[in-house]
Every structure is written in C-alpha cells, then in structure tokens.
Design a protein around this motif. Structure first.
Motif, PDB file in Angstrom:
ATOM      1  N   ARG A  15     -49.360  -3.584  59.183  1.00 58.48           N
ATOM      2  CA  ARG A  15     -48.954  -4.880  58.622  1.00 58.48           C
ATOM      3  C   ARG A  15     -49.515  -5.004  57.216  1.00 58.48           C
ATOM      4  O   ARG A  15     -50.695  -4.703  56.969  1.00 58.48           O
ATOM      5  CB  ARG A  15     -49.442  -6.035  59.492  1.00 58.48           C
ATOM      6  N   LEU A  16     -48.692  -5.464  56.299  1.00 56.87           N
ATOM      7  CA  LEU A  16     -49.095  -5.648  54.908  1.00 56.87           C
ATOM      8  C   LEU A  16     -49.584  -7.077  54.700  1.00 56.87           C
ATOM      9  O   LEU A  16     -49.365  -7.956  55.537  1.00 56.87           O
ATOM     10  CB  LEU A  16     -47.906  -5.340  53.987  1.00 56.87           C
ATOM     11  N   LYS A  17     -50.225  -7.316  53.570  1.00 48.70           N
ATOM     12  CA  LYS A  17     -50.792  -8.639  53.291  1.00 48.70           C
ATOM     13  C   LYS A  17     -49.745  -9.741  53.311  1.00 48.70           C
ATOM     14  O   LYS A  17     -50.039 -10.874  53.673  1.00 48.70           O
ATOM     15  CB  LYS A  17     -51.505  -8.629  51.936  1.00 48.70           C
ATOM     16  N   ASP A  18     -48.513  -9.415  52.930  1.00 49.29           N
ATOM     17  CA  ASP A  18     -47.455 -10.431  52.894  1.00 49.29           C
ATOM     18  C   ASP A  18     -46.750 -10.610  54.242  1.00 49.29           C
ATOM     19  O   ASP A  18     -45.782 -11.346  54.356  1.00 49.29           O
ATOM     20  CB  ASP A  18     -46.441 -10.121  51.798  1.00 49.29           C
ATOM     21  N   GLY A  19     -47.236  -9.916  55.285  1.00 45.97           N
ATOM     22  CA  GLY A  19     -46.675 -10.070  56.619  1.00 45.97           C
ATOM     23  C   GLY A  19     -45.616  -9.047  56.984  1.00 45.97           C
ATOM     24  O   GLY A  19     -45.233  -8.933  58.144  1.00 45.97           O
ATOM     25  N   ARG A  20     -45.112  -8.311  56.000  1.00 43.95           N
ATOM     26  CA  ARG A  20     -44.157  -7.249  56.304  1.00 43.95           C
ATOM     27  C   ARG A  20     -44.903  -6.080  56.927  1.00 43.95           C
ATOM     28  O   ARG A  20     -46.124  -6.046  56.951  1.00 43.95           O
ATOM     29  CB  ARG A  20     -43.446  -6.775  55.031  1.00 43.95           C
ATOM     30  N   TYR A  21     -44.145  -5.118  57.427  1.00 48.59           N
ATOM     31  CA  TYR A  21     -44.716  -3.921  58.033  1.00 48.59           C
ATOM     32  C   TYR A  21     -44.145  -2.678  57.376  1.00 48.59           C
ATOM     33  O   TYR A  21     -43.067  -2.705  56.789  1.00 48.59           O
ATOM     34  CB  TYR A  21     -44.375  -3.854  59.529  1.00 48.59           C
ATOM     35  N   ILE A  22     -44.885  -1.577  57.536  1.00 51.15           N
ATOM     36  CA  ILE A  22     -44.386  -0.275  57.130  1.00 51.15           C
ATOM     37  C   ILE A  22     -44.747   0.717  58.241  1.00 51.15           C
ATOM     38  O   ILE A  22     -45.841   0.658  58.795  1.00 51.15           O
ATOM     39  CB  ILE A  22     -44.943   0.159  55.749  1.00 51.15           C
ATOM     40  N   HIS A  44     -43.150   0.008  48.524  1.00 50.14           N
ATOM     41  CA  HIS A  44     -42.310   1.089  49.061  1.00 50.14           C
ATOM     42  C   HIS A  44     -41.041   0.488  49.651  1.00 50.14           C
ATOM     43  O   HIS A  44     -41.089  -0.538  50.330  1.00 50.14           O
ATOM     44  CB  HIS A  44     -43.074   1.889  50.126  1.00 50.14           C
ATOM     45  N   PRO A  45     -39.888   1.115  49.421  1.00 46.57           N
ATOM     46  CA  PRO A  45     -38.621   0.528  49.892  1.00 46.57           C
ATOM     47  C   PRO A  45     -38.478   0.433  51.410  1.00 46.57           C
ATOM     48  O   PRO A  45     -37.622  -0.307  51.893  1.00 46.57           O
ATOM     49  CB  PRO A  45     -37.551   1.452  49.299  1.00 46.57           C
ATOM     50  N   THR A  46     -39.305   1.127  52.174  1.00 47.79           N
ATOM     51  CA  THR A  46     -39.175   1.044  53.631  1.00 47.79           C
ATOM     52  C   THR A  46     -39.995  -0.077  54.251  1.00 47.79           C
ATOM     53  O   THR A  46     -39.874  -0.325  55.456  1.00 47.79           O
ATOM     54  CB  THR A  46     -39.554   2.375  54.303  1.00 47.79           C
ATOM     55  N   ALA A  47     -40.815  -0.774  53.458  1.00 52.73           N
ATOM     56  CA  ALA A  47     -41.562  -1.919  53.990  1.00 52.73           C
ATOM     57  C   ALA A  47     -40.563  -2.998  54.377  1.00 52.73           C
ATOM     58  O   ALA A  47     -39.627  -3.288  53.639  1.00 52.73           O
ATOM     59  CB  ALA A  47     -42.548  -2.445  52.955  1.00 52.73           C
ATOM     60  N   CYS A  48     -40.740  -3.581  55.553  1.00 54.09           N
ATOM     61  CA  CYS A  48     -39.770  -4.567  56.030  1.00 54.09           C
ATOM     62  C   CYS A  48     -40.458  -5.630  56.882  1.00 54.09           C
ATOM     63  O   CYS A  48     -41.582  -5.460  57.327  1.00 54.09           O
ATOM     64  CB  CYS A  48     -38.657  -3.889  56.823  1.00 54.09           C
ATOM     65  N   ALA A  49     -39.743  -6.700  57.115  1.00 51.17           N
ATOM     66  CA  ALA A  49     -40.269  -7.826  57.883  1.00 51.17           C
ATOM     67  C   ALA A  49     -39.870  -7.675  59.350  1.00 51.17           C
ATOM     68  O   ALA A  49     -38.847  -8.184  59.788  1.00 51.17           O
ATOM     69  CB  ALA A  49     -39.747  -9.139  57.310  1.00 51.17           C
ATOM     70  N   LEU A  50     -40.675  -6.931  60.099  1.00 50.52           N
ATOM     71  CA  LEU A  50     -40.409  -6.762  61.529  1.00 50.52           C
ATOM     72  C   LEU A  50     -40.730  -8.037  62.280  1.00 50.52           C
ATOM     73  O   LEU A  50     -41.680  -8.742  61.942  1.00 50.52           O
ATOM     74  CB  LEU A  50     -41.281  -5.645  62.114  1.00 50.52           C
ATOM     75  N   GLN A  51     -39.958  -8.317  63.290  1.00 47.40           N
ATOM     76  CA  GLN A  51     -40.266  -9.402  64.204  1.00 47.40           C
ATOM     77  C   GLN A  51     -40.936  -8.752  65.402  1.00 47.40           C
ATOM     78  O   GLN A  51     -40.285  -8.060  66.185  1.00 47.40           O
ATOM     79  CB  GLN A  51     -38.988 -10.139  64.620  1.00 47.40           C
ATOM     80  N   LYS A 101     -36.474  -6.179  65.916  1.00 51.73           N
ATOM     81  CA  LYS A 101     -35.532  -6.698  64.919  1.00 51.73           C
ATOM     82  C   LYS A 101     -36.234  -6.813  63.568  1.00 51.73           C
ATOM     83  O   LYS A 101     -37.435  -7.022  63.494  1.00 51.73           O
ATOM     84  CB  LYS A 101     -34.998  -8.040  65.367  1.00 51.73           C
ATOM     85  N   ILE A 102     -35.459  -6.685  62.514  1.00 49.72           N
ATOM     86  CA  ILE A 102     -35.951  -6.831  61.146  1.00 49.72           C
ATOM     87  C   ILE A 102     -35.392  -8.134  60.586  1.00 49.72           C
ATOM     88  O   ILE A 102     -34.178  -8.362  60.619  1.00 49.72           O
ATOM     89  CB  ILE A 102     -35.522  -5.648  60.258  1.00 49.72           C
ATOM     90  N   LYS A 103     -36.284  -8.980  60.098  1.00 45.85           N
ATOM     91  CA  LYS A 103     -35.847 -10.235  59.482  1.00 45.85           C
ATOM     92  C   LYS A 103     -35.107  -9.911  58.198  1.00 45.85           C
ATOM     93  O   LYS A 103     -35.521  -9.033  57.435  1.00 45.85           O
ATOM     94  CB  LYS A 103     -37.060 -11.115  59.155  1.00 45.85           C
ATOM     95  N   PRO A 104     -34.031 -10.625  57.931  1.00 49.41           N
ATOM     96  CA  PRO A 104     -33.298 -10.376  56.677  1.00 49.41           C
ATOM     97  C   PRO A 104     -34.165 -10.716  55.467  1.00 49.41           C
ATOM     98  O   PRO A 104     -34.940 -11.666  55.503  1.00 49.41           O
ATOM     99  CB  PRO A 104     -32.091 -11.299  56.761  1.00 49.41           C
TER     100      PRO A 104
END
Length: 106
Positions: A15-22, A44-51, A101-104
């Motif tokens: 989990r990243l500081k902004d709440g997204r994950y990689i 990094h372009p693969t970091a995303c907001a996983l639920q 799921k990945i948040k948009p």
C-alpha cells in the motif's frame, strides 16, 4: 539465471501513502521489472486503487494476516516452486487476488 517467478509473479502487494497499491515481485519491483535500479512506486504506471478488505488481505497473505499495508503471498518457507503443496496454496491466494476490483481513476 533468474526464475520467471522472481520477476513476473506476485510476491507482495504494497500500500502506498496515497492509499493505492502496487503489486511487487520477489525483488520488490513492479511485476515484470528485472532492473536493479531504484523504482518509485508512487509514479509507476501499475500503481492502482485496489478495493481490498482485511478479510481479503488475510485470504491473500501466506500467513493469514489482515494487514493492509504489505501483503505477502509467500515467504522463504513456502516458495511456490518448491513443492506441489506450496504451489496449490499460492494459486489459491492468486485466485483471490484476481477477483479484487480496481477503483476507477479520475
């Protein structure tokens, strides 16, 4: 020689500081990265907001931990390529990961 598992298969989810994950490989690089150079996860372009919930984290974690900060899918004691039992357990954890799921992004 490096195994495909080490660079192209999930080792942990950070989990990243902004709440997204990689999703990271065994070398703590984004999946597919074989570089030994520093990688900034946040850009990094693969970091995303996983639920992901604590219950799902426990299902993905090799040791059943509910922590959402860093989720390890295996460790040195249960490397998937070392036994059929370890591989089956890893694949079961991957099955849970694949259904997240990945948040948009906005």
């Amino acid at each position: 020689m490096e195994l495909v598992r080490s660079s192209h298969m999930p080792y942990c989810i950070q989990r990243l500081k902004d709440g997204r994950y990689i999703v990271l490989n065994r070398h703590y690089k984004p999946l597919g990265e074989t570089t030994r150079e520093w990688v900034t996860y946040e850009t990094h372009p693969t970091a995303c907001a996983l639920q992901i919930t604590a219950k799902q984290a426990a299902q993905i974690s090799w040791d059943g931990r509910e922590s959402l900060d860093r989720i390890y899918l295996y460790n040195d004691g249960c490397i998937p390529t070392e036994s059929e039992t370890h591989m089956k357990a890893y694949l079961a954890r991957l099955a849970v990961l694949m259904h997240l799921k990945i948040k948009p992004s906005h």
